[in-house]
Scaffold this active site. Structure first.
Site, PDB file in Angstrom:
ATOM      1  CE  LYS A  11       4.731   6.570  16.114  1.00 53.53           C
ATOM      2  NZ  LYS A  11       5.837   5.765  15.647  1.00 53.53           N
ATOM      3  CD  GLU A 166       1.834   1.306  11.999  1.00 57.95           C
ATOM      4  OE1 GLU A 166       1.914   2.414  11.471  1.00 57.95           O
ATOM      5  OE2 GLU A 166       1.877   1.133  13.228  1.00 57.95           O
ATOM      6  N   GLY A 172       9.609   4.567  11.841  1.00 61.98           N
ATOM      7  CA  GLY A 172      10.528   5.594  12.323  1.00 61.98           C
ATOM      8  C   GLY A 172      11.969   5.394  11.882  1.00 61.98           C
ATOM      9  CB  SER A 212       9.380   5.153   6.851  1.00 60.32           C
ATOM     10  OG  SER A 212      10.149   4.933   8.021  1.00 60.32           O
TER      11      SER A 212
HETATM   12  P1  PGA Z   1       6.458   6.452  11.213  1.00 56.87           P
HETATM   13  O1  PGA Z   1       5.501   5.768  12.280  1.00 56.87           O
HETATM   14  O2  PGA Z   1       5.578   6.994  10.111  1.00 56.87           O
HETATM   15  O3  PGA Z   1       7.182   7.537  11.970  1.00 56.87           O
HETATM   16  O4  PGA Z   1       7.391   5.399  10.702  1.00 56.87           O
HETATM   17  C1  PGA Z   1       4.391   5.000  11.893  1.00 56.87           C
HETATM   18  C2  PGA Z   1       3.659   4.498  13.107  1.00 56.87           C
HETATM   19  O5  PGA Z   1       4.303   4.151  14.106  1.00 56.87           O
HETATM   20  O6  PGA Z   1       2.413   4.436  13.105  1.00 56.87           O
END
Ligand code: PGA
Length: 250
Positions: A11, A166, A172, A212
């Site tokens: 990100k 997802e 997150g 997550s």
């Molecule tokens: P995360 O993000 O592992 O921090 O939950 C996953 C993603 O957005 O691909």
């Protein structure tokens, strides 16, 4: 047999120097991983990352791409630029692009087709919000995202596509779908691709789970029959957490 595919989506994190030090640390452990591994740093780090990954089996990905090849699109990055910088994969339709930047399925489909035209493999992200889940719309929402995202993608190009399921409520947040709940959606996606393409295409399709994913839950997720990999956000930023995720079966 589908080869496990673990991808790290950094990100909007890491400077060039931070990218390079993270790659050095990852290479020590992951250069000989038997799994397919990808990291997607920000655009500004791509070229330096490509240099630093020379001779490594770790793939380099980009997090997004414009829907046009070139032209008057201030602030956008084209498929040609991504390939020039050394990216070998692109993540498209991430839920943050869909929700924060209002990307719709038709735009995402345009990007998918353009990436495939340039032989750039794609990770197409799909997933429902919490409200949609509570209203029993998971299959409707995810089905539409898959079908519209893949519109006009020919069977011969499907092998360049990975789908990442997802659930938006799991990204997150520290909440993740139970392995059984995630697997049910993965099985639904596989079935849909079977109908849209062929049984063999469905059988070969890599479907990653994202939201997550952490060292302590990856093993249970990866033990499910339809979960073939992970798209990891937060836990991909540090080698201490990303390496054990990639090496989930050690
Ligand atoms: P995360 O993000 O592992 O921090 O939950 C996953 C993603 O957005 O691909």
């Amino acid at each position: 047999m589908r080869q496990p595919y673990i991808a790290g989506n950094w990100k909007m994190h890491k400077t060039i120097a931070e990218t390079l030090s993270t790659i050095m640390a990852l290479r020590k452990d992951l250069d000989k991983s038997g799994h397919k591994v990808m990291i997607a740093p920000p655009f500004t780090s791509l070229q330096a990352a490509a240099e630093a990954l020379k001779g490594s089996s770790i793939l380099l990905g980009a997090q997004n791409m414009a829907a046009e090849e070139q032209g008057a699109h201030t602030g956008e990055i084209s498929v040609l630029m991504l390939k020039d910088a050394g990216a070998g994969v692109v993540i498209l339709g991430h839920s943050e692009r869909r929700s924060l930047y209002k990307e719709e399925d038709s735009l995402i489909n345009k990007k998918v087709l353009l990436a495939l035209k340039h032989a750039l493999p794609v990770i197409l992200c799909v997933g429902e919000t919490l409200t949609q889940r509570e209203q029993g719309q998971v299959e409707k929402v995810v089905g539409e995202q898959v079908e519209k995202g893949l519109a006009q993608v020919g069977a011969e190009n499907l092998k360049m596509v990975t789908i990442a399921y997802e659930p938006v409520w799991a990204i997150g947040t520290g909440k993740n779908a139970t392995p059984e709940d995630a697997d049910a959606v993965h099985a639904f996606i596989r079935g849909l691709v079977g109908k849209l393409y062929s049984k063999q295409a469905a059988e070969d399709l890599i479907i990653q789970y994202g939201g997550s994913v952490k060292p302590d839950n990856v093993k249970a997720l990866m033990s499910m029959p339809n979960i073939d990999g992970a798209l990891v956000g937060g836990a991909s930023l540090k080698p201490e957490t990303f390496v054990p995720i990639v090496e989930f079966n050690k």
